[in-house]
Design a protein around this motif. Sequence first.
Motif, PDB file in Angstrom:
ATOM      1  N   ALA A 197       0.830  -1.214   0.000  1.00 44.29           N
ATOM      2  CA  ALA A 197       0.000   0.000   0.000  1.00 44.29           C
ATOM      3  C   ALA A 197       0.863   1.262   0.000  1.00 44.29           C
ATOM      4  O   ALA A 197       0.476   2.269  -0.606  1.00 44.29           O
ATOM      5  CB  ALA A 197      -0.945  -0.002   1.187  1.00 44.29           C
ATOM      6  N   ASP A 198       2.010   1.209   0.662  1.00 42.41           N
ATOM      7  CA  ASP A 198       2.921   2.366   0.656  1.00 42.41           C
ATOM      8  C   ASP A 198       3.521   2.599  -0.727  1.00 42.41           C
ATOM      9  O   ASP A 198       3.642   3.731  -1.174  1.00 42.41           O
ATOM     10  CB  ASP A 198       4.052   2.176   1.677  1.00 42.41           C
ATOM     11  CG  ASP A 198       3.589   2.352   3.108  1.00 42.41           C
ATOM     12  OD1 ASP A 198       2.480   2.893   3.325  1.00 42.41           O
ATOM     13  OD2 ASP A 198       4.343   1.943   4.021  1.00 42.41           O
ATOM     14  N   ILE A 199       3.873   1.515  -1.402  1.00 40.84           N
ATOM     15  CA  ILE A 199       4.498   1.623  -2.728  1.00 40.84           C
ATOM     16  C   ILE A 199       3.459   1.849  -3.819  1.00 40.84           C
ATOM     17  O   ILE A 199       3.696   2.576  -4.781  1.00 40.84           O
ATOM     18  CB  ILE A 199       5.329   0.354  -3.037  1.00 40.84           C
ATOM     19  CG1 ILE A 199       6.510   0.251  -2.065  1.00 40.84           C
ATOM     20  CG2 ILE A 199       5.833   0.359  -4.471  1.00 40.84           C
ATOM     21  CD1 ILE A 199       7.250  -1.074  -2.143  1.00 40.84           C
ATOM     22  N   HIS A 200       2.303   1.216  -3.689  1.00 39.33           N
ATOM     23  CA  HIS A 200       1.256   1.249  -4.725  1.00 39.33           C
ATOM     24  C   HIS A 200      -0.077   1.734  -4.138  1.00 39.33           C
ATOM     25  O   HIS A 200      -1.080   1.006  -4.154  1.00 39.33           O
ATOM     26  CB  HIS A 200       1.067  -0.138  -5.339  1.00 39.33           C
ATOM     27  CG  HIS A 200       2.325  -0.797  -5.781  1.00 39.33           C
ATOM     28  ND1 HIS A 200       3.048  -0.385  -6.875  1.00 39.33           N
ATOM     29  CD2 HIS A 200       3.020  -1.832  -5.244  1.00 39.33           C
ATOM     30  CE1 HIS A 200       4.119  -1.149  -7.014  1.00 39.33           C
ATOM     31  NE2 HIS A 200       4.134  -2.031  -6.032  1.00 39.33           N
ATOM     32  N   PRO A 201      -0.128   2.967  -3.648  1.00 42.66           N
ATOM     33  CA  PRO A 201      -1.364   3.419  -2.980  1.00 42.66           C
ATOM     34  C   PRO A 201      -2.575   3.493  -3.904  1.00 42.66           C
ATOM     35  O   PRO A 201      -3.711   3.417  -3.428  1.00 42.66           O
ATOM     36  CB  PRO A 201      -0.985   4.799  -2.444  1.00 42.66           C
ATOM     37  CG  PRO A 201       0.144   5.250  -3.303  1.00 42.66           C
ATOM     38  CD  PRO A 201       0.891   4.009  -3.680  1.00 42.66           C
ATOM     39  N   GLU A 202      -2.360   3.624  -5.202  1.00 42.90           N
ATOM     40  CA  GLU A 202      -3.480   3.754  -6.142  1.00 42.90           C
ATOM     41  C   GLU A 202      -4.011   2.410  -6.621  1.00 42.90           C
ATOM     42  O   GLU A 202      -5.025   2.361  -7.309  1.00 42.90           O
ATOM     43  CB  GLU A 202      -3.055   4.597  -7.351  1.00 42.90           C
ATOM     44  CG  GLU A 202      -2.607   6.003  -7.000  1.00 42.90           C
ATOM     45  CD  GLU A 202      -3.682   6.804  -6.281  1.00 42.90           C
ATOM     46  OE1 GLU A 202      -4.863   6.712  -6.658  1.00 42.90           O
ATOM     47  OE2 GLU A 202      -3.337   7.518  -5.326  1.00 42.90           O
ATOM     48  N   ASN A 203      -3.348   1.323  -6.285  1.00 43.61           N
ATOM     49  CA  ASN A 203      -3.793   0.007  -6.725  1.00 43.61           C
ATOM     50  C   ASN A 203      -5.137  -0.320  -6.088  1.00 43.61           C
ATOM     51  O   ASN A 203      -5.358  -0.040  -4.904  1.00 43.61           O
ATOM     52  CB  ASN A 203      -2.746  -1.052  -6.354  1.00 43.61           C
ATOM     53  CG  ASN A 203      -3.038  -2.388  -6.990  1.00 43.61           C
ATOM     54  OD1 ASN A 203      -4.043  -3.018  -6.683  1.00 43.61           O
ATOM     55  ND2 ASN A 203      -2.169  -2.825  -7.880  1.00 43.61           N
ATOM     56  N   ASP A 204      -6.013  -0.927  -6.853  1.00 45.69           N
ATOM     57  CA  ASP A 204      -7.369  -1.233  -6.393  1.00 45.69           C
ATOM     58  C   ASP A 204      -7.417  -2.137  -5.162  1.00 45.69           C
ATOM     59  O   ASP A 204      -8.371  -2.087  -4.386  1.00 45.69           O
ATOM     60  CB  ASP A 204      -8.189  -1.888  -7.504  1.00 45.69           C
ATOM     61  CG  ASP A 204      -8.526  -0.934  -8.624  1.00 45.69           C
ATOM     62  OD1 ASP A 204      -8.410   0.300  -8.421  1.00 45.69           O
ATOM     63  OD2 ASP A 204      -8.899  -1.415  -9.710  1.00 45.69           O
TER      64      ASP A 204
END
Length: 195
Positions: free
Chosen positions: A72-79
């Motif tokens: 979530a820190d690296i890919h916050p926009e991922n669904d």
Amino acid sequence: NSMRRLLYIICLATLFFSCNKSKNQGVNMVQEDSNDQLELMQAYDHADSLYQQGIVNQKLFEEFITQAIRFADIHPENDISPDMLSKAGVACMILAKNASMEPNPNEEYIEEYARKGISIFEKVQATYPEYEGVKNCYLNRAFIYDDILHKYLDAEYEYREFLHKYPEDSACENIRAYLQVLGKSEEEIMAAINN
């Protein structure tokens, strides 16, 4: 105590295993973060499959929690980020609750994972206010404060926040009733019923 435990177990099971559509949707997504996503989904599936059998593998849960936070820190926009973070928060609740039921509970470990769960749920609310499971963050924090940390005023605050934000939710009636017995012993509850 038994009523609280039953409510707790039902909610944990519901929360930990909900949102399977996000899991399937996430694995099929083709993005640059697909390796991280696949590893996260495998970590979740592994911990979840054991949990379905009644086994709480501390190491697997801790690995999943770490991976979910990192993802979530690296890919916050991922669904899948809000869903996986929420599940990581529930995993923290499970670890803390399990530790609290040990014959010689490790209070530091319980506090660490209870606080980590609270922090994760706060992050989900702050980062993903439109996420469909965001309202469960209030209830999850209330459970942690109530059933794990025994901080009943904090639990009451979280329950009341839920009631204020979601007054039409089907859980409201049960929450209002539960607030009447929050923090009371079984003896106090039985005395109130008999009077």
